[in-house]
Design an enzyme around this catalytic site. Structure first.
Site, PDB file in Angstrom:
ATOM      1  N   LYS A 200     -71.761   4.890  76.194  1.00  0.00           N
ATOM      2  CA  LYS A 200     -70.921   4.311  75.134  1.00  0.00           C
ATOM      3  C   LYS A 200     -70.485   2.885  75.503  1.00  0.00           C
ATOM      4  O   LYS A 200     -70.800   2.398  76.583  1.00  0.00           O
ATOM      5  CB  LYS A 200     -69.719   5.227  74.851  1.00  0.00           C
ATOM      6  CG  LYS A 200     -70.133   6.650  74.453  1.00  0.00           C
ATOM      7  CD  LYS A 200     -70.871   6.708  73.121  1.00  0.00           C
ATOM      8  CE  LYS A 200     -71.666   7.976  72.921  1.00  0.00           C
ATOM      9  NZ  LYS A 200     -70.942   9.168  72.563  1.00  0.00           N
TER      10      LYS A 200
HETATM   11  C1  LIG Z   1     -70.829  10.610  72.120  1.00  0.00           C
HETATM   12  C2  LIG Z   1     -70.387  11.138  70.822  1.00  0.00           C
HETATM   13  C3  LIG Z   1     -69.569  12.262  70.718  1.00  0.00           C
HETATM   14  C4  LIG Z   1     -69.214  13.130  71.880  1.00  0.00           C
HETATM   15  O1  LIG Z   1     -68.584  12.485  72.927  1.00  0.00           O
HETATM   16  P1  LIG Z   1     -68.630  13.155  74.392  1.00  0.00           P
HETATM   17  O2  LIG Z   1     -67.768  12.232  75.176  1.00  0.00           O
HETATM   18  O3  LIG Z   1     -70.052  13.145  74.827  1.00  0.00           O
HETATM   19  O4  LIG Z   1     -68.069  14.513  74.281  1.00  0.00           O
HETATM   20  C5  LIG Z   1     -69.133  12.659  69.452  1.00  0.00           C
HETATM   21  N1  LIG Z   1     -69.477  11.989  68.345  1.00  0.00           N
HETATM   22  C6  LIG Z   1     -70.272  10.893  68.408  1.00  0.00           C
HETATM   23  C7  LIG Z   1     -70.611  10.168  67.154  1.00  0.00           C
HETATM   24  C8  LIG Z   1     -70.762  10.447  69.640  1.00  0.00           C
HETATM   25  O5  LIG Z   1     -71.577   9.398  69.685  1.00  0.00           O
END
Ligand SMILES: *Cc1c(COP(=O)(O)O)cnc(C)c1O
Length: 413
Positions: A200
């Site tokens: 991210k």
């Molecule tokens: C990455 C992501 C999640 C989940 O986040 P985690 O930290 O992996 O639990 C949920 N929704 C979206 C759109 C994402 O890109």
């Protein structure tokens, strides 16, 4: 061969390492001062009253749905919630965990974003739309849905709004007054959620953030993050001598362990300082992709083009650089194109298969009325063509050109 370019990766520098070392050599690996400071810095950066750091974006989404259940006007088991189709699994699954029923909404086939019209269509097709109480909007790829229109629609129906901004940390929305608001300020929503997973926009390895401007929700989410344990004397049921002891605590509602560690929070603090630098670099890479794809011939554009821009509603956070490929016209499957790119040292990914296609949703939690499998044409068209190309801090001009040239050669443009 030149270095491998993944579709995304973290950027860790000496400051990050020093920050983590500071936490590791302090007295607290968890429930220490780093988490509190990280949260305060997030509140300032995101211009929001409350920011809670937790151990995943999924945990943040669970807390968000549960918070919307607080009080007499809150969501209750059996209520319906509108969720995106082209997104990661978590938002929908965490709603199911809270006993909510799903209404999948379609999206623009050219950028995957839901519109107010998509939502109206989903409501019109739903047998008991009066049970709908909330909507989750995803800012797919770091672009934003038209939140002004969606909020109008939500307000007129009395729905709450969650922004799933897991892709959009560092983006800025144009508000109702024409000014820019950081994603996370909850300008158009009740609660915003971020992920701090390694790919991210900033990372703590694993981690998440939930933001809101509502004191009661923030207090409850803090309780649930840590087993539902209450240590604030003013809130105790029992007011006797023992309640003055430092070890005393009460549990009024069940909770989880969704805590983030001080080691991770320390990393988050140093990453947050670089957020605008990261976002600028991503914007530059995206702009270069846009220029290179814009110079393709008309016949080439029928095979392949960059996703449609959602211009005019803010400054996107370009988490992903998605190209839309007509694999039929190219004459190769997506798998074959990905494999050939991989052989040239280029990683790609699909974001996402429409989530209603998973058996969990299609036979269970999200099942459409009358048992037919759910098929939404915009979501299908987007997902059939989407391919996420490399975009991350540290990629240079030559890397971007290498990706585009490889793609041109493989797709015979
Ligand atoms: C990455 C992501 C999640 C989940 O986040 P985690 O930290 O992996 O639990 C949920 N929704 C979206 C759109 C994402 O890109």
């Amino acid at each position: 061969m030149s270095k491998f370019l993944p579709y995304s990766r973290q950027a860790i520098d000496e400051d990050d390492i020093a920050s983590v070392r500071r936490a590791l050599t302090s007295n607290f690996l968890t429930t220490g001062p780093e988490v509190k400071q990280f949260e305060q810095e997030l509140q300032t950066a995101l211009a929001v009253k409350h920011a809670l750091a937790v151990n995943s974006g999924t945990a943040a989404l669970h807390l968000a749905w549960r918070a919307l259940g607080v009080g007499v006007a809150g969501l209750t088991i059996g209520d319906k919630v509108i969720v995106p189709s082209v997104t990661f699994l978590s938002a929908a699954v965490m709603a199911v965990l809270e006993g909510l029923e799903l209404v999948f909404v379609d999206c623009d086939p050219d950028n995957g974003l839901m519109s107010a019209q998509n939502i109206r269509d989903a409501v019109a097709n739903d047998g008991d739309a009066n049970k709908i109480k909330a909507i989750c909007v995803v800012h797919l790829n770091g672009q934003f849905a038209d939140m002004a229109e969606i909020k109008k629609l939500a307000d007129s129906n009395g729905w709450k709004i969650i922004e799933d901004a897991c892709h959009a940390m560092g983006g800025k929305q144009i508000g109702m007054d024409g000014r820019y608001y950081p994603i996370g300020a909850c300008h158009y929503s009740d609660i915003t959620v971020f992920s701090l997973h390694a790919v991210k926009n900033i990372t703590t390895g694993e981690g998440g953030i939930v933001t809101c401007n509502n004191d009661e929700w923030a207090m409850k989410m803090r309780d649930w993050r840590s087993h539902g344990m209450i240590r604030d004397r003013d809130r105790f049921d029992i007011q006797h001598l023992e309640a003055n002891a430092s070890w005393y605590h009460e549990m009024h509602e069940w909770g989880m362990n969704y805590r983030i560690s001080d080691i991770q929070a320390a990393l988050g603090r140093s990453q947050l300082k670089k957020l605008s630098k990261f976002i600028q670099a991503r914007a530059d890479i995206f702009a270069l992709y846009r220029d290179l794809f814009a110079s393709l011939s008309e016949s080439a554009c029928e095979k392949l083009q960059l996703l449609k821009l959602a211009d005019g509603n803010g400054i996107a956070a370009w988490h992903l650089a998605v190209v839309l490929i007509d694999f039929n016209k190219v004459g190769k499957t997506r798998g074959a194109v990905m494999q050939e790119l991989h052989e040239q040292g280029i990683g790609t990914q699909l974001h996402y298969l429409p989530i209603y296609r998973h058996r969990f949703f299609n036979e269970g939690a999200g099942k459409s009325e009358g048992n037919e499998p759910i098929i939404l044409s915009g979501a299908e068209t987007y997902a059939r063509r989407a391919l996420s190309l490399p975009i991350f801090y540290g990629m240079n001009r030559d890397d971007v050109m290498r990706v585009v040239n490889a793609l041109k050669q493989i797709c015979r443009l």
